[in-house]
Design an enzyme around this catalytic site. Sequence first.
Site, PDB file in Angstrom:
ATOM      1  N   PHE A 492       0.870  -1.181   0.000  1.00 54.67           N
ATOM      2  CA  PHE A 492       0.000   0.000   0.000  1.00 54.67           C
ATOM      3  C   PHE A 492       0.908   1.232   0.000  1.00 54.67           C
ATOM      4  CE2 PHE A 492      -2.589  -3.302   1.990  1.00 54.67           C
ATOM      5  CZ  PHE A 492      -3.796  -3.168   1.334  1.00 54.67           C
ATOM      6  N   PHE A 497       2.818   1.343   3.870  1.00 57.85           N
ATOM      7  CA  PHE A 497       3.074   0.055   4.518  1.00 57.85           C
ATOM      8  C   PHE A 497       2.715  -1.096   3.586  1.00 57.85           C
ATOM      9  CE2 PHE A 497      -1.444   0.371   5.467  1.00 57.85           C
ATOM     10  CZ  PHE A 497      -1.874  -0.950   5.383  1.00 57.85           C
ATOM     11  N   GLU A 499       1.217  -5.174   3.726  1.00 57.96           N
ATOM     12  CA  GLU A 499       0.628  -6.216   4.568  1.00 57.96           C
ATOM     13  C   GLU A 499       1.198  -7.571   4.161  1.00 57.96           C
ATOM     14  OE1 GLU A 499      -3.461  -7.086   3.809  1.00 57.96           O
ATOM     15  OE2 GLU A 499      -3.616  -8.388   5.563  1.00 57.96           O
ATOM     16  N   ILE A 500       1.695  -8.301   5.144  1.00 59.06           N
ATOM     17  CA  ILE A 500       2.142  -9.668   4.869  1.00 59.06           C
ATOM     18  C   ILE A 500       0.931 -10.560   5.085  1.00 59.06           C
ATOM     19  CG2 ILE A 500       3.592 -11.549   5.694  1.00 59.06           C
ATOM     20  CD1 ILE A 500       5.756  -9.492   6.225  1.00 59.06           C
ATOM     21  N   VAL A 501       0.548 -11.256   4.025  1.00 56.76           N
ATOM     22  CA  VAL A 501      -0.702 -12.007   4.092  1.00 56.76           C
ATOM     23  C   VAL A 501      -0.456 -13.466   4.488  1.00 56.76           C
ATOM     24  CG1 VAL A 501      -2.793 -12.555   2.839  1.00 56.76           C
ATOM     25  CG2 VAL A 501      -1.559 -10.480   2.292  1.00 56.76           C
ATOM     26  N   CYS A 503       2.746 -16.471   5.080  1.00 56.57           N
ATOM     27  CA  CYS A 503       4.185 -16.707   5.140  1.00 56.57           C
ATOM     28  C   CYS A 503       4.367 -18.170   5.539  1.00 56.57           C
ATOM     29  CB  CYS A 503       4.785 -15.772   6.188  1.00 56.57           C
ATOM     30  SG  CYS A 503       6.418 -16.235   6.706  1.00 56.57           S
ATOM     31  N   LEU A 535       3.034  -4.844   8.184  1.00 50.54           N
ATOM     32  CA  LEU A 535       2.007  -5.223   9.165  1.00 50.54           C
ATOM     33  C   LEU A 535       1.584  -6.644   8.829  1.00 50.54           C
ATOM     34  CD1 LEU A 535      -0.309  -2.067   9.301  1.00 50.54           C
ATOM     35  CD2 LEU A 535       1.290  -2.818  11.045  1.00 50.54           C
ATOM     36  N   ILE A 566      -6.437  -3.450   5.668  1.00 54.36           N
ATOM     37  CA  ILE A 566      -5.973  -4.839   5.774  1.00 54.36           C
ATOM     38  C   ILE A 566      -7.035  -5.730   6.404  1.00 54.36           C
ATOM     39  CG2 ILE A 566      -3.552  -4.136   5.881  1.00 54.36           C
ATOM     40  CD1 ILE A 566      -3.537  -4.847   8.812  1.00 54.36           C
ATOM     41  N   TYR A 569      -7.900 -10.906  10.966  1.00 54.33           N
ATOM     42  CA  TYR A 569      -8.058 -12.355  11.131  1.00 54.33           C
ATOM     43  C   TYR A 569      -8.380 -12.681  12.586  1.00 54.33           C
ATOM     44  CZ  TYR A 569      -5.867 -12.679   6.569  1.00 54.33           C
ATOM     45  OH  TYR A 569      -5.586 -12.549   5.233  1.00 54.33           O
TER      46      TYR A 569
END
Length: 759
Positions: A492, A497, A499-501, A503, A535, A566, A569
């Site tokens: 973004f 920043f 976003e790590i979705v 891993c 994030l 984002i 979860y």
Amino acid sequence: MSGSAGIQQGSPAIGAAGSAPAAPGAGGTEGSGATVGSARIAVKKAQLRSSPRPKKLEKLGVYSSCKAEGACKCNSWKSQNPPPTPPRTDQQPNTFNLQDPCRSCSHTLGDHVTHLENVSEEEMNRLLGIALDVEYLNTCVHKEEDADTKQVYFSLFKLLRKCILQMGRPVVEAQESPPFEKPSIEQGVNNFVQYKFSHLPSKERQTIVELAKMFLNQINYWQLETPSQRRQRAPADDAAGYKVNYTRWLCYCNVPQFCDSLPRYETTQIFGRTLLRSVFTVMRKQLLEQARQEKDKLPPEKRTLILTHFPKFLSMLEEEVYSHSSPIWSEEFLAGSSGGPIPIHTGKTHLTFSQLKRKPSEPLPHEETKKLRIVGDIPMELINEVMATITDPASMLGPETSLLSAHSARDEAARLEERRGVIEFHVIGNSLNQKPNKRILMWLVGLQNVFSHQLPRMPKEYITRLVFDPKHKTLSLIKDGRVIGGICFRMFPSQSFTEIVFCAVTSNEQVKGYGTHLMNHLKEYHIKHDILNFLTYADEYAIGYFKKQGFSKDIKVPMAKYLGYIKDYEGATLMGCELNPSIPYTEFSVIIKKQKEIIKKLIERKQAQIRKVYPGLSCFKEGVRQIPIESIPGIRETGWKPVGKGKELKDPDQLYSTLKTILQHVKSHQNAWPFMEPVKKTEAPGYYQVIRFPMDLKTMSERLKSRYYTTRKLFMADMQRIFTNCREYNPPESEYYKCANLLEKFFYTKIKEAGLIEK
Ligand code: ACO
């Protein structure tokens, strides 16, 4: 045709150690006429020097004034039978004698050369060398079409003629003598290698040194385009400045390659960034093109070097050449790196840099005077000296071999595997605009499988949707052609920043350091793209892993920036990581290891200097309970100093509240505004290349809050760093500089008031 036309003419073959210089006016194609031109002059000179004395006198007579009766005005003996034009000295029969009359003044050849009667053979040969250079330049003047080049040839022609007439030595008369800019191109490239690659193991560093040498060698034989050619190609550039450099280059570098009676200098040693900037783009393009064309002719051992490493090397160098704030062009860097571990020379040095005197020149622009040295740090010379003693990686803490010790960094094995080509990292994604690439699609399917297996609580369809969504990208880890792990992310940029979705690393490859190395690559990728915050919603079981990668639950990005952007979860914890753009993350652990080794060596050196052994302290046996540290015999000799006289608060709570009050005062001061937050990369270009240890009041507040300041010294050092950094980066007349001075004064008043230092 123009002798200087064709920029590439005569440049050495890529990877060639030697080179074929281009002769002015040689009029040949690449490498052929050029080589032949300079070789031909050398042959002629050798022939003439071995010819009988009358012939030599005849030759020099042509450049000598008549001395008969002292009144003759003739300044050149002319044969009754004029030689063909251009004169073919090598093939003329030796029919001259000293009684031959001059066609112009009728006096004899002997009358023209009386001054040479007692001249040594060596001096005669020197003058003959000049005479042939004069003839060659004469040809060049006639053949040359470019007006600027023609003019320079003519000036040199006149200069050499005068030298024979006066039996002098050729000195090009100019306002400035070489070197014309400092640091030189050679020093700048040397600095570049140190700046970007000093952390590499010695073998790989050697490869870079080889590339640097190759590049410097190319510049030394590069044919500069004429000022008029340049004006056509780049009309907006500083034409006058280029013409000055072009003239200097002809006089000091190019023409002396053929007319060896003129003193010759290497382009890379007498010119600096300005000339490099005017040739780099064209040169890079042509070198890469040349490499592509010659790829089948390259020896196998040079193929990877030239086809893979050289383009990367040139791209990285290009950034530094055109950057406004690159430290490699700073004279301070030059001072710091003198005696550094990898001095690079082209090996064809006629005159060393240290032998050249620098004329005082205009002051350098402010950006170039920025210093890399940090006041109070260990001198760079000493660090370089120590670095040179630890080139053997095996001697460092933790070996760099496959036999990894317990002390090795987690990512060390992965880094070595990447270097050996066992694993690869690629940022890939699906695109709606481009034709799907089969290999990338296969990898995306592989990633979707790894994520689905490792994150069983995530719906498979959801994973598929995001992995194949064009707005998401995935840093994939490939081993033996198949995907074994990856990090899927969405950038973004407007919100600063990413976003790590997802891993994950496939089960049988976990805990081998791949997860760490993946994250480090992702960090570097984001630094390149100017996004400095991550994030992620971390799984309960993955919090430990993310913490080890520098993530924390304390989110630095303001909520307004990410709320609604984002995915939230359930059962996962939001974690963030702020990146430091000055850290090369994939090499970080190696650098730390090297720093540890440097400190170890410095301690060893200090210890070796202090050999004296003092008797043990006996006062305690006699009932003394406490003595001041400075009264221990020998302690001062070790370099120990009391931390400025003042009160060291032993009670941590008291220290905390005193420091908090001081910090509060400092932050509320009217001159504190420039130092409230870390300097933004976008607002101060190159700041983090110049300032290696940034500090600000916000970071200090955080450090204070986390009880980092266990002594007043730590606190004072950080505060001092803020002022020193500011004065390092900003010019004295700037507002920032003035704020630093005023706030510093205020700070010292406050710590004196608190009794932390003596009044
Ligand atoms: N909890 C605590 N520590 C962990 C965990 C964990 N679940 N996984 C790894 N670590 C530690 C390792 O022990 C190692 O520590 P050390 O350096 O002190 O020895 C360090 O983290 C890094 O180890 P690596 O070998 O570099 O990491 P690895 O290759 O094993 O990859 C990963 C880590 C991606 C978490 C992997 O274990 C995995 O795929 N796990 C299952 C999937 C998962 O949980 N993914 C994260 C979900 S959250 C999300 O995707 C946003």
